[in-house]
Design a protein around this motif. Structure first.
Motif, mmCIF file in Angstrom:
data_model
loop_
_atom_site.group_PDB
_atom_site.id
_atom_site.type_symbol
_atom_site.label_atom_id
_atom_site.label_comp_id
_atom_site.label_asym_id
_atom_site.label_seq_id
_atom_site.Cartn_x
_atom_site.Cartn_y
_atom_site.Cartn_z
ATOM 1 N N VAL A 230 0.873 -1.175 0.000
ATOM 2 C CA VAL A 230 0.000 0.000 0.000
ATOM 3 C C VAL A 230 0.913 1.228 0.000
ATOM 4 O O VAL A 230 1.782 1.361 0.860
ATOM 5 C CB VAL A 230 -0.908 0.005 1.253
ATOM 6 C CG1 VAL A 230 -1.669 1.315 1.373
ATOM 7 C CG2 VAL A 230 -1.857 -1.186 1.222
ATOM 8 N N ALA A 231 0.714 2.109 -0.987
ATOM 9 C CA ALA A 231 1.567 3.313 -1.080
ATOM 10 C C ALA A 231 0.690 4.486 -1.491
ATOM 11 O O ALA A 231 0.915 5.135 -2.506
ATOM 12 C CB ALA A 231 2.681 3.086 -2.104
ATOM 13 N N THR A 232 -0.349 4.726 -0.685
ATOM 14 C CA THR A 232 -1.396 5.663 -1.111
ATOM 15 C C THR A 232 -1.153 7.108 -0.681
ATOM 16 O O THR A 232 -1.962 7.987 -0.987
ATOM 17 C CB THR A 232 -2.768 5.179 -0.607
ATOM 18 O OG1 THR A 232 -2.656 4.928 0.803
ATOM 19 C CG2 THR A 232 -3.201 3.919 -1.324
ATOM 20 N N GLY A 233 -0.076 7.375 0.050
ATOM 21 C CA GLY A 233 0.344 8.755 0.269
ATOM 22 C C GLY A 233 -0.517 9.569 1.212
ATOM 23 O O GLY A 233 -1.145 9.034 2.135
ATOM 24 N N SER A 234 -0.538 10.873 0.952
ATOM 25 C CA SER A 234 -1.207 11.791 1.876
ATOM 26 C C SER A 234 -1.814 12.965 1.122
ATOM 27 O O SER A 234 -1.549 13.165 -0.056
ATOM 28 C CB SER A 234 -0.194 12.312 2.900
ATOM 29 O OG SER A 234 0.779 13.109 2.233
ATOM 30 N N ILE A 435 4.066 1.572 2.656
ATOM 31 C CA ILE A 435 5.250 2.453 2.602
ATOM 32 C C ILE A 435 4.814 3.906 2.412
ATOM 33 O O ILE A 435 3.682 4.189 2.024
ATOM 34 C CB ILE A 435 6.194 2.044 1.438
ATOM 35 C CG1 ILE A 435 5.457 2.142 0.082
ATOM 36 C CG2 ILE A 435 6.742 0.642 1.647
ATOM 37 C CD1 ILE A 435 6.379 2.067 -1.123
ATOM 38 N N GLY A 436 5.741 4.818 2.696
ATOM 39 C CA GLY A 436 5.525 6.228 2.366
ATOM 40 C C GLY A 436 4.638 6.971 3.341
ATOM 41 O O GLY A 436 4.443 6.562 4.484
ATOM 42 N N ASP A 437 4.103 8.091 2.863
ATOM 43 C CA ASP A 437 3.326 8.980 3.738
ATOM 44 C C ASP A 437 2.187 8.253 4.446
ATOM 45 O O ASP A 437 1.788 8.645 5.543
ATOM 46 C CB ASP A 437 2.745 10.139 2.914
ATOM 47 C CG ASP A 437 3.792 11.200 2.577
ATOM 48 O OD1 ASP A 437 4.989 10.950 2.812
ATOM 49 O OD2 ASP A 437 3.412 12.277 2.069
ATOM 50 N N ALA A 438 1.631 7.209 3.814
ATOM 51 C CA ALA A 438 0.474 6.527 4.390
ATOM 52 C C ALA A 438 0.796 5.847 5.714
ATOM 53 O O ALA A 438 -0.095 5.597 6.525
ATOM 54 C CB ALA A 438 -0.087 5.504 3.396
ATOM 55 N N ALA A 448 9.945 7.337 1.287
ATOM 56 C CA ALA A 448 8.914 6.455 0.717
ATOM 57 C C ALA A 448 9.565 5.454 -0.239
ATOM 58 O O ALA A 448 9.304 4.247 -0.188
ATOM 59 C CB ALA A 448 7.873 7.296 -0.014
ATOM 60 N N SER A 449 10.423 5.976 -1.079
ATOM 61 C CA SER A 449 11.072 5.139 -2.072
ATOM 62 C C SER A 449 12.007 4.116 -1.400
ATOM 63 O O SER A 449 12.014 2.928 -1.761
ATOM 64 C CB SER A 449 11.848 6.073 -3.001
ATOM 65 O OG SER A 449 12.406 5.387 -4.015
#
Ligand SMILES: Cc1cc2nc3c(=O)[nH]c(=O)nc-3n(C[C@H](O)[C@H](O)[C@H](O)COP(=O)(O)OP(=O)(O)OC[C@H]3O[C@@H](n4cnc5c(N)ncnc54)[C@H](O)[C@@H]3O)c2cc1C
Ligand SMILES: NC(=O)c1ccc[n+]([C@@H]2O[C@H](COP(=O)([O-])OP(=O)(O)OC[C@H]3O[C@@H](n4cnc5c(N)ncnc54)[C@H](O)[C@@H]3O)[C@@H](O)[C@H]2O)c1
Length: 633
Positions: A230-234, A435-438, A448-449
């Motif tokens: 899951v890398a759905t961010g913010s 990963i990342g902002d989520a 994130a990367s």
């Protein structure tokens, strides 16, 4: 600055020191004449178009109707038993094609995994479309403007430049074109490597199973994968009571869709875009005379650099007691002296913006402030525009994580140190990562990367834990601020708990030849370390190209390099010199390379600021011991 400005803000004054009579009442005078004309000409009330709803794109995506739609779609496509599939369409499915998802996808392909990435909007996510990329394009412009406008700086270099000016649309185009270019690069890089880009909103249906498709009640498409990231961010976080009226407002969309005359459409757009988040500010559709920036973190600080270089006056509103509360306090103080005080910026600290109302019918934006501690009302500020830079919220609604027994924590996906998603009981859900902002561990593009790459390493059989204390961060103001590891207060707290000593050393850009040649001597580098064993705890830099300079320190932390290792290196060093003809490379390999103090830097370069820094550290004298045999590597 517009000639209509009646107020000249004292550079270092807080808003409360400005006489009230100058501060709020005659506010209409602060509006540029063009805006007043527009306001009168329009004479429209926003409610006349779409009622009182004014959600931004991101907010509207997050609203309840959306969640309901997604849940319906999920139930419509649930196969029934929720058990794991026996064979898979892909080795890896990534939900979200931001920089985190992109980094993971590229590494997965390199590792031979059949990979798909699901994207509900445009490839590149926040960083490429609404974050790092366009903001750095604007900052590149502000840096040059600042330099060209500084008569003193130019004179010192013997240069003469006519008055600097800019074309707002040209600057905006530069940011937009760069975002488009990088977005295309990202898309093409994935296509070229054979990553399947699936379009639609993705959600978890059950173990190793994902639905993607439209946000409606249709079943959508179901795909399975051995592992899911899951890398759905913010999205921008807008505190309660603040009404954002940016361009993605359905009202503005509606106005445009009704094909209003061009000037009417422009006029409406002008009228409504007065309380914005970074999503909108990056389009640079206007440069307000006076803008309040709520929040003095990364976004607030970078935008203050852009706006003041382009001629705006800025008022910071910060809830905590000091500006830039996230930075090392000493660096924060210096940054305030250089980036805030000499510029057209004033500030109020220890205050919350509780209610912000967009400009309307000739009235300015109004900001109600309360004391952050007592919660007593303080004052109402009236400005041309307000940028809400109060942090980011994870974009995780409707992901269907409850289908695999996962509960969000304040909207963030709970993960362990390997980015494995944790269920209600705190146990890792097999084959599911975030990963990342989520996940909220570190809201930075490269973090994130790096987390994505770390996950791919694990699922391809190599255990990997990312050391977040080695991940650098930078704020791209002029000059820049960068950091890695702990701040001094954090290091001292840790030292007290764990019972070790902390030392601090600093070097100045004023002693660096290259910085002086550039007439950019303002800046320091600060090292926080353990004098007993030479461990680097944190490095903070404020000065020219600080964002590039930090990597020597971050790599050192990542590789476990010490300032000076707790062995008798000086003896080894001399052994090496005596046998220079044949053995020096051996000695180098086993001793000097582990001592950053002995690393050699080209002269004259800014990197010598760090060379000086590491050399100035005093690692405690070592007990002379036997010299170990050099080992070939
Ligand atoms: C103004 C600004 C400037 C910044 N500058 C920097 C900087 O200079 N350096 C830095 O390191 N960081 C910077 N950042 C932070 C950086 O942008 C983020 O940390 C980074 O984008 C996070 O990457 P991500 O992949 O986790 O999420 P995102 O980039 O947000 O990507 C998530 C993607 O997932 C998609 N998505 C979401 N939900 C779904 C779903 N259910 N189905 C399908 N797709 C979905 C979204 O559309 C999006 O494309 C900045 C942020 C902002 C706002
Ligand atoms: N150069 C970069 O790497 C870069 C640039 C921009 C953004 N980012 C990332 O984006 C994220 C978001 O940035 P940001 O600047 O919005 O958040 P931030 O967390 O850095 O700063 C938010 C600030 O707003 C203040 N605040 C919160 N609510 C308030 C209120 N109601 N009234 C007054 N002040 C209030 C907080 O005290 C804090 O100082 C950051 O975590 C950062 O990692 C990174």
């Amino acid at each position: 600055m517009q000639s209509s400005l009646t107020l000249s803000l004292s550079h270092s004054a807080t808003a409360s020191t400005i006489p009230k009579s100058n501060y709020t009442p005659n506010h209409a005078l602060r509006f540029p004449p063009s805006k007043l004309t527009n306001l009168r000409f329009c004479g429209l009330r926003r409610e006349a178009f779409l009622g009182s709803s004014s959600l931004s794109r991101s907010q509207s995506l997050q609203n309840k109707t959306l969640s309901k739609k997604i849940n319906n779609a999920i139930s419509a496509s649930l196969s029934g038993n929720g058990s794991a599939p026996k064979s898979f369409d892909y080795d890896l499915i990534i939900i979200g094609a931001g920089v985190g998802g992109h980094g993971a996808a590229l590494h997965a392909v390199e590792k031979g995994l059949k990979t798909a990435i699901i994207e509900g909007d445009v490839v590149g996510g926040t960083c490429v479309n609404r974050g790092c990329v366009p903001s750095k394009a604007l900052l590149a412009v502000s840096g040059r403007m600042r330099e060209l406008q500084s008569e003193h700086h130019m004179k010192a270099l013997g240069l003469q430049v006519a008055a600097a000016g800019y074309d707002r649309q040209g600057v905006a185009d530069h940011a937009n074109n760069l975002a488009m270019k990088i977005r295309n690069n990202l898309t093409n890089s994935m296509k070229a490597l054979g990553v399947d880009i699936l379009t639609g909103f993705g959600s978890i249906l059950g173990p190793q199973t994902v639905r993607y498709g439209k946000l409606d009640d249709s079943p959508g498409n179901t795909v399975t994968a051995k592992d899911i990231i899951v890398a759905t961010g913010s999205v921008p976080f807008v505190p309660k009571g603040i009404e954002v009226d940016d361009n993605d407002d359905p009202l503005v969309q509606y106005a445009f869709s009704r094909r209003l005359k061009e000037e009417d459409a422009k006029c409406l757009a002008n009228l409504w875009k007065t309380v914005i988040t970074s999503d909108h500010a990056l389009k640079l559709e206007s440069v307000p005379d006076w803008i309040a920036i709520v929040g003095s973190g990364y976004i607030g600080l970078e935008f203050s650099d852009v706006y003041t270089a382009l001629g705006s006056e800025v008022t910071f509103i910060e809830a905590l007691d000091q500006l830039m509360p996230g930075f090392d306090p000493e660096i924060g103080k210096l940054a305030q002296r250089v980036l805030i005080n000499p510029r057209k910026i004033d500030y109020q600290t220890g205050v919350f913006a509780t209610k912000i109302t967009p400009a309307e019918n000739g009235k300015p934006v109004s900001i109600e402030l309360i004391d952050a501690k007592t919660k007593e009302p303080k004052e109402t500020l009236e400005v041309d525009a307000a940028l809400i830079a109060t942090g980011r919220a994870p974009f995780t609604k409707g992901l269907g994580l409850d289908n695999v027994q996962v509960a969000l924590k304040n909207g963030f996906v709970p993960v362990d140190e390997r980015m494995q998603v944790l269920n209600f009981e705190g146990n890792p859900v097999p084959h599911l990562y975030c990963i990342g902002d989520a996940n909220g561990k570190m809201m930075l593009a490269h973090a994130a990367s790096a987390q994505g790459i770390s996950v791919v390493e694990q699922i391809t059989g190599r255990d990997h834990v990312l050391n977040h204390l080695s991940i650098p961060a930078a704020c791209f103001t002029h000059p820049e601020i960068s950091m890695v590891g702990l701040t001094e207060p954090q290091a001292r707290e840790k030292a007290e708990k764990e019972g070790f000593e902390v030392s601090v050393t600093k070097t100045s850009f004023k002693a660096n030849t290259k910085a002086l040649a550039e007439n950019e001597g303002e800046g320091i580098a600060k090292l926080i370390y353990r004098p007993d064993n030479g461990e680097i705890l944190g490095v903070h830099i404020f000065g020219l190209h600080a964002a590039d300079l930090i990597h020597e320190a971050s790599n050192a932390i990542a590789l476990g390099t010490r300032i000076q290792a707790a062995t008798n290196n000086s003896r080894l060093y001399s052994v090496g010199l005596e046998n220079a003809s044949s053995d020096l490379s051996f000695v180098h390999a086993c001793t000097l390379t582990s001592d950053i103090k002995f690393a050699v830097h080209a002269h004259p370069t800014l990197s010598e600021v760090l060379d000086e820094l590491f050399k100035s550290a005093k690692v405690k004298a070592h007990v002379p011991g036997p010299v170990s045999e050099p080992v070939a590597v």
